[in-house]
Design an enzyme around this catalytic site. Structure first.
Site, PDB file in Angstrom:
ATOM      1  N   ASP A  72       0.825  -1.209   0.000  1.00  0.00           N
ATOM      2  CA  ASP A  72       0.000   0.000   0.000  1.00  0.00           C
ATOM      3  C   ASP A  72       0.862   1.263   0.000  1.00  0.00           C
ATOM      4  OD1 ASP A  72      -2.619  -0.788  -0.301  1.00  0.00           O
ATOM      5  OD2 ASP A  72      -2.873  -1.247   1.827  1.00  0.00           O
ATOM      6  N   LYS A 190     -27.173  -4.371   4.953  1.00  0.00           N
ATOM      7  CA  LYS A 190     -26.994  -5.109   6.208  1.00  0.00           C
ATOM      8  C   LYS A 190     -25.524  -5.327   6.592  1.00  0.00           C
ATOM      9  CE  LYS A 190     -30.244  -6.738   8.391  1.00  0.00           C
ATOM     10  NZ  LYS A 190     -31.114  -5.804   9.086  1.00  0.00           N
ATOM     11  N   PRO A 191     -24.656  -5.760   5.628  1.00  0.00           N
ATOM     12  CA  PRO A 191     -23.253  -5.941   6.029  1.00  0.00           C
ATOM     13  C   PRO A 191     -22.650  -4.644   6.579  1.00  0.00           C
ATOM     14  CG  PRO A 191     -23.640  -6.899   3.864  1.00  0.00           C
ATOM     15  CD  PRO A 191     -24.886  -6.142   4.221  1.00  0.00           C
ATOM     16  N   THR A 192     -23.024  -3.516   6.010  1.00  0.00           N
ATOM     17  CA  THR A 192     -22.507  -2.225   6.496  1.00  0.00           C
ATOM     18  C   THR A 192     -22.999  -1.967   7.921  1.00  0.00           C
ATOM     19  OG1 THR A 192     -22.410  -1.336   4.281  1.00  0.00           O
ATOM     20  CG2 THR A 192     -22.510   0.273   6.057  1.00  0.00           C
ATOM     21  N   CYS A 381      16.644  -6.324 -11.670  1.00  0.00           N
ATOM     22  CA  CYS A 381      17.257  -7.024 -10.550  1.00  0.00           C
ATOM     23  C   CYS A 381      17.618  -8.458 -10.940  1.00  0.00           C
ATOM     24  CB  CYS A 381      16.365  -6.939  -9.315  1.00  0.00           C
ATOM     25  SG  CYS A 381      17.328  -7.079  -7.805  1.00  0.00           S
ATOM     26  N   HIS A 518      15.425  -1.492  -8.647  1.00  0.00           N
ATOM     27  CA  HIS A 518      14.002  -1.630  -8.973  1.00  0.00           C
ATOM     28  C   HIS A 518      13.404  -0.276  -9.358  1.00  0.00           C
ATOM     29  CE1 HIS A 518      13.293  -5.787  -7.607  1.00  0.00           C
ATOM     30  NE2 HIS A 518      14.285  -5.544  -6.772  1.00  0.00           N
ATOM     31  N   GLU A 520      10.770   0.385 -10.785  1.00  0.00           N
ATOM     32  CA  GLU A 520       9.304   0.431 -10.666  1.00  0.00           C
ATOM     33  C   GLU A 520       8.844   1.115  -9.385  1.00  0.00           C
ATOM     34  OE1 GLU A 520      11.182  -2.259 -10.452  1.00  0.00           O
ATOM     35  OE2 GLU A 520      10.325  -3.859  -9.219  1.00  0.00           O
TER      36      GLU A 520
HETATM   37  N1  GLN Z   1      17.840 -12.940  -5.879  1.00  0.00           N
HETATM   38  C1  GLN Z   1      18.650 -11.879  -6.386  1.00  0.00           C
HETATM   39  C2  GLN Z   1      19.560 -11.298  -5.312  1.00  0.00           C
HETATM   40  O1  GLN Z   1      19.322 -11.507  -4.170  1.00  0.00           O
HETATM   41  C3  GLN Z   1      17.782 -10.797  -7.017  1.00  0.00           C
HETATM   42  C4  GLN Z   1      16.881 -10.125  -6.040  1.00  0.00           C
HETATM   43  C5  GLN Z   1      15.758  -9.354  -6.700  1.00  0.00           C
HETATM   44  O2  GLN Z   1      15.470  -9.553  -7.864  1.00  0.00           O
HETATM   45  N2  GLN Z   1      15.116  -8.493  -5.967  1.00  0.00           N
HETATM   46  O3  GLN Z   1      20.505 -10.609  -5.604  1.00  0.00           O
END
Ligand code: GLN
Length: 550
Positions: A72, A190-192, A381, A518, A520
């Site tokens: 989240d 009702k659920p509310t 990664c 990463h 993303e």
């Molecule tokens: N398993 C790999 C490492 O530990 C890649 C980890 C991942 O993709 N977040 O380096």
């Protein structure tokens, strides 16, 4: 105290989109010019979700400061466009951990340590800690569903806070489900009613009820809910199913949700400026074309495991005005014989992050397919590590090349466990010990990366130095740097001391790039991440017939 607190609880059942609702309220309040922060309190006992299997819990989201958090927080950052930290996510485990540490230290001076007041006080400290940066509003989402035993200390803490902070500094929003019964042709309340009854039995009277529903509920029904649940008639809102999750702030605004919150909390009257959200939705609903991206991964049955990745690809589509269709391909099912068939029709291939050896060979085979057939490829990664292994095996001829993670005995560990390295975030030499506890050995959080001019990475970022978030143990083995460079692999991103490889790419390919971090986690619908933007741009070219020209 300046900060006003909004507590969001959920009832009836889980997966009603409490996180998205909280993030959308945050976005709306921010659009009114307010300074907003947001926190998730998770009732499970794990100290953080880092050790949980993504199959069970979904993605582990990583913040700049290296906290492993609930997914989240990804929604929160994407909707608020702000960087959050460790203090935006607590679990029961982390709260108890603090209490027990204090108890061992003797801080409680011989007293009996109890859930009330010691655990609830620690929860209140965690919540009130948000006020340090003086936001106008702090949103606190309580994980789980009202009625769960494990959520009780959190609910008790927020109940007490109303007394501590005063009425116009506290607001309780309760999200429930209002199902539509086709056979009866009506919505059911009702659920509310039951869920609110449950909440009131622990002393919390909601101020606003947010009803998750398939289609908007009528004024009459709102009146009925208001009557049974003892809230203002104009304090019942619907959270209608939408095609595009970024529509939620706009739908809330249309119902006057932020207006009501502002009145109840005595926030400055100001209209929300939602222009950027409207533009976003307009772009999403008027695509110029579409691309299909094959995601070759292990957790394909649980889309939540790739939540941020999914969103970042959509953002890349927004930047290129295309609809992005995602096709999840199970890497464990990919073989030499079926790879072409499994990936047929993909305009781009992405290998995401992951842990453990399962499915790795299928990923490596898919990367070879993308490289040889000149299909845009993005490795993240583990995906980057697999790209390096693939290159070592098939271009350098090192048939036994592997990662130390999958084969400790191979002679050619092109990806290995670095035991000592300079940690730029901590500003000190860091030592990794393969035998230490599992949570402690990862490289976590934002690290600087120096981008090499004249590369694709440089074209994408347009910057010399970037910060990206990491979550991994293993690294590229620099012993292979020269041999790989000689054979054409370009190292386009490195740590400032040049010791850690952060980005690799192939120049002689429409788009082939792998990164150790990463990206993303830092993508945002308003600011699509440069690497996703460029990957989707290449996929768009491919979809529009780039291939036929070759
Ligand atoms: N398993 C790999 C490492 O530990 C890649 C980890 C991942 O993709 N977040 O380096």
């Amino acid at each position: 105290m300046k900060t006003k607190f909004i507590f969001i609880t959920g009832g009836v059942l889980s997966s009603l989109g409490k996180g998205l609702a909280a993030a959308s309220i945050g976005a709306l309040l921010k659009a009114r010019g307010l300074k907003v922060t947001i926190q998730k309190l998770d009732p499970y006992i794990n100290v953080d979700p880092g050790t949980m299997n993504p199959f069970q819990h979904g993605e582990v989201y990583v913040t700049d400061d290296g906290a492993e958090t609930d997914l989240d927080l990804g929604h929160y950052e994407r909707y608020l466009g702000e960087s959050l930290s460790q203090k935006n996510n607590y679990t029961s485990g982390s709260i108890y951990n603090r209490v027990i540490t204090k108890e061992r230290r003797g801080d409680y001076l011989g007293g009996t340590v109890q859930v009330i007041p010691h655990v609830t006080d620690e929860i209140k400290n965690a919540i009130l800690g948000l006020a340090e940066d003086e936001p106008d509003v702090a949103l606190i989402e309580i994980g789980g569903t009202v009625g769960d035993i494990e959520g009780l200390p959190f609910l008790e803490a927020i109940r007490q806070l109303r007394g501590d902070l005063g009425k116009d500094h506290c607001l309780y929003v309760h999200l429930t489900l209002v199902p539509y019964l086709k056979a009866a042709g009506e919505h059911k309340t009702k659920p509310t009613q039951h869920s609110v009854k449950e909440l009131r039995s622990i002393g919390i009277q909601p101020d606003i009820i947010l009803c998750r529903c398939e289609k908007a509920i009528s004024v009459d029904l709102k009146r009925k809910i208001a009557l049974f649940c003892d809230v203002d008639q104009d304090a019942v809102f619907s959270s209608v199913d939408v095609d595009n999750i970024y529509e939620v702030p706009l739908r809330f605004y249309e119902e006057g949700f932020d207006q009501k919150i502002a009145i109840m909390l005595r926030l400055p009257a100001k209209n929300a400026n939602l222009e950027s959200w409207e533009t976003l939705i307009h772009t999403c609903s008027h695509p110029e074309g579409q691309v299909t991206i094959g995601i070759v991964g292990k957790y394909v049955d649980l889309k939540e495991a790739y939540k941020s990745l999914h969103e970042a690809l959509i953002h890349g589509g927004v930047a290129n005005k295309v609809k992005v269709n995602l096709r999840y391909v199970n890497s464990e099912e990919i073989t030499e014989a079926n790879v072409a068939e499994k990936l047929a029709g993909c305009d781009g291939i992405l290998v995401p992050g992951g842990f453990g050896h399962r499915g790795v060979e299928g990923k490596i085979r898919s990367i070879r397919h993308a490289r040889e057939h000149r299909i845009p490829f993005f490795g993240i990664c583990l995906g980057m590590q697999c790209a390096v292994i693939e290159y070592a095996r098939n271009v350098l001829g090192l048939a036994d090349a592997n990662s130390e993670e999958f084969n400790e005995l191979t002679d050619n560990k092109v990806i290995y466990l670095m035991t000592e390295w300079y940690d730029f975030r901590k500003g000190a030499v860091e030592r990794r010990d393969a035998s230490s506890d599992k949570g402690g050995t990862l490289r976590l959080g934002a690290y600087p990366c120096v981008v090499v001019p004249g590369t694709r990475a440089w074209d994408a970022y347009g910057a010399e130095r970037v910060d990206e978030r990491h979550r991994h143990r293993f690294e590229f083995n620099k012993a292979y740097f020269e041999a790989m460079a000689e054979k054409g692999l370009v190292f386009s991103g490195l740590s400032p001391d040049g010791e850690l490889v952060e980005i690799v790419e192939l120049p002689d390919h429409p788009w082939f790039l792998g990164c150790q971090f990463h990206p993303e986690f830092k993508s945002n619908p308003m600011r699509p991440h440069p690497l996703f933007r460029e990957f989707i741009k290449a996929a768009k070219k491919e979809a529009m017939g780039g291939k036929k020209g070759k």
